[in-house]
Design a protein around this motif. Structure first.
Motif, PDB file in Angstrom:
ATOM      1  N   ALA A 131       0.993  -0.999  -0.280  1.00 18.85           N
ATOM      2  CA  ALA A 131       0.046  -0.186  -0.193  1.00 18.85           C
ATOM      3  C   ALA A 131       1.095   1.344  -0.128  1.00 18.85           C
ATOM      4  CB  ALA A 131      -0.911   0.090   1.220  1.00 18.85           C
ATOM      5  N   ASP A 132       2.241   0.817   0.339  1.00 23.63           N
ATOM      6  CA  ASP A 132       2.896   2.208   0.065  1.00 23.63           C
ATOM      7  C   ASP A 132       3.330   2.623  -1.250  1.00 23.63           C
ATOM      8  OD1 ASP A 132       3.197   2.496   3.289  1.00 23.63           O
ATOM      9  OD2 ASP A 132       4.674   0.622   2.882  1.00 23.63           O
ATOM     10  N   GLU A 133       3.480   4.238  -1.392  1.00 24.40           N
ATOM     11  CA  GLU A 133       3.841   5.137  -2.880  1.00 24.40           C
ATOM     12  C   GLU A 133       4.822   5.572  -2.344  1.00 24.40           C
ATOM     13  OE1 GLU A 133       0.950   5.570  -5.971  1.00 24.40           O
ATOM     14  OE2 GLU A 133      -0.053   4.466  -4.387  1.00 24.40           O
ATOM     15  N   ASP A 134       5.671   5.891  -3.403  1.00 23.13           N
ATOM     16  CA  ASP A 134       7.109   6.875  -2.924  1.00 23.13           C
ATOM     17  C   ASP A 134       7.426   7.016  -1.322  1.00 23.13           C
ATOM     18  OD1 ASP A 134       8.725   8.910  -2.643  1.00 23.13           O
ATOM     19  OD2 ASP A 134       7.227  10.152  -1.717  1.00 23.13           O
ATOM     20  N   LEU A 135       8.389   5.650  -2.073  1.00 20.49           N
ATOM     21  CA  LEU A 135       9.325   4.808  -0.973  1.00 20.49           C
ATOM     22  C   LEU A 135      10.753   5.808  -0.013  1.00 20.49           C
ATOM     23  CD1 LEU A 135       7.444   2.331  -2.029  1.00 20.49           C
ATOM     24  CD2 LEU A 135       9.233   0.910  -1.346  1.00 20.49           C
ATOM     25  N   ASN A 136      10.937   6.818  -0.559  1.00 16.37           N
ATOM     26  CA  ASN A 136      11.638   8.070  -0.070  1.00 16.37           C
ATOM     27  C   ASN A 136      11.655   8.063   1.713  1.00 16.37           C
ATOM     28  OD1 ASN A 136      13.616   7.689  -2.236  1.00 16.37           O
ATOM     29  ND2 ASN A 136      12.880   9.417  -2.998  1.00 16.37           N
ATOM     30  N   PRO A 137      10.508   8.675   1.624  1.00 20.06           N
ATOM     31  CA  PRO A 137      10.782   8.744   2.897  1.00 20.06           C
ATOM     32  C   PRO A 137      11.182   7.134   4.605  1.00 20.06           C
ATOM     33  CG  PRO A 137       8.631  10.089   1.796  1.00 20.06           C
ATOM     34  CD  PRO A 137       9.138   8.179   1.169  1.00 20.06           C
TER      35      PRO A 137
END
Length: 348
Positions: A131-137
């Motif tokens: 469910a995660d998008e934009d994994l940088n953080p």
């Protein structure tokens, strides 16, 4: 007891830390130390306010670290450092750690920390998992200096292998990271896993089996789990064993495991999965054709990891890691890969 992450601080200019690799006017200072048990490592010191754009990172804004992402650089060590510290307004990229390959002025396995772990590096780009998008953080990134691949006749890709000393340092580093942050096995991923079809690193020669067996890092199948009946007895999977190759069923298992179809194609997801798992170490098989062994791997991984929570999966530090930190595990490496291949063939 967890080893000290930063021991024996010793600041110096970068060109003195890596003689012959950088020019004196690079304007980069580093601190020599032992990082997560790896002696002779360096950390890039933050740049002053006047050069703040050279700090390629920013705040996580309270996001919890729950992923470890593996990359390859495509360029050499010096260019990687220059790219990650360029004084630029746009297109700034970085990773938390860079692990060197063997080069003229750099020893394989040398570790350089570019970004503090509590800060967000810019490495993943458009990315998704579960469910995660934009994994940088929510991730830490490890870059492995490796040229990736070159195109050969017939548009075939010839991938470059990894250095064993490089993998040893990365394995020790990664084991320490997953234990501290309680990172799930299926949250240790390649860039291709979280951006399939757009990225291809760390490629089919990245030794995921070695990370799993030697360093308790990431998801994989044990030797005794390379059998349908063993998976059923051990994990009691809810999904029946797929009796034949089926593209739709495979994609359903892969999305259940964590792969995302957002912004990509089914073929990209299948290739990424095979590169990481069922065709790892076999670049010629990393295509989008669906075979019986691909169905088995997807089914078995879903059964093994679908209901695991962090409290159940925090790996204890393997007692043999100090030995592997001093002696190359090449014999075990090739033995593991050979046994895996034999078992896969026997189950077809």
């Amino acid at each position: 007891m967890e080893p000290n992450f930063l021991i024996g601080a010793n600041p110096m200019p970068l060109y003195k830390a890596f003689p012959g690799e950088f020019k004196p006017d690079a304007g980069i200072n580093v601190t020599g130390s032992t990082i997560r048990g790896i002696e002779g490592s360096y950390t890039i010191d933050p740049f002053p306010v006047a050069q703040t754009k050279r700090n390629h990172y920013d705040s996580r804004h309270g996001a919890k670290i729950k992923y470890l992402i593996m990359h390859y650089t495509v360029i050499n060590f010096a260019l990687t450092v220059q790219t990650f510290t360029a004084n630029a307004d746009t297109r700034r990229v970085s990773a938390h750690f860079v692990v060197a390959q063997n080069e003229a002025h750099v020893a394989a396995g040398k570790l350089l920390q570019v970004v503090p772990e509590d800060m967000r590096a810019w490495h993943a780009g458009l990315s998704a998992w579960q469910a995660d998008e934009d994994l940088n953080p929510v991730s830490l990134a490890v870059e492995h200096v490796n040229q990736g691949f070159r195109e050969t006749t017939g548009a075939q890709r010839q991938y470059y292998p990894y250095d064993q000393n490089q993998i040893r340092s990365s394995g020790v580093l990664s084991n320490s990271i997953v234990r501290q942050y309680n990172i799930l096995p299926r949250h240790v991923l390649g860039h291709e896993d979280i951006a399939p079809g757009r990225k291809y690193d760390p490629g089919p020669y990245f030794p995921w089996a070695v990370f799993y067996h030697n360093y308790s890092v990431g998801a994989w199948l044990d030797q005794e789990e390379m059998d349908k009946d063993a998976i059923i007895r051990k994990y009691r999977p809810q999904r029946p064993y797929p009796l034949q190759p089926d593209r739709d069923v495979l994609l359903d298992m892969l999305t259940s495991y964590g792969y995302s179809l957002r912004g990509t194609t089914p073929s990209g997801v299948i290739r990424a999965f095979k590169t990481h798992f069922s065709a790892n170490q076999r670049p010629d098989m990393c295509d989008d054709n669906v075979r019986e062994e691909d169905m088995f791997w997807a089914w078995a991984l879903e059964a093994k990891y679908s209901n695991i929570t962090p409290s159940k999966t925090t790996p204890s530090p393997p007692s043999h890691i100090p030995n592997f930190a001093q002696k190359a595990p090449h014999k075990m490496w090739f033995l593991i890969l050979a046994i895996q291949a034999i078992i896969r063939i026997s189950n077809l």
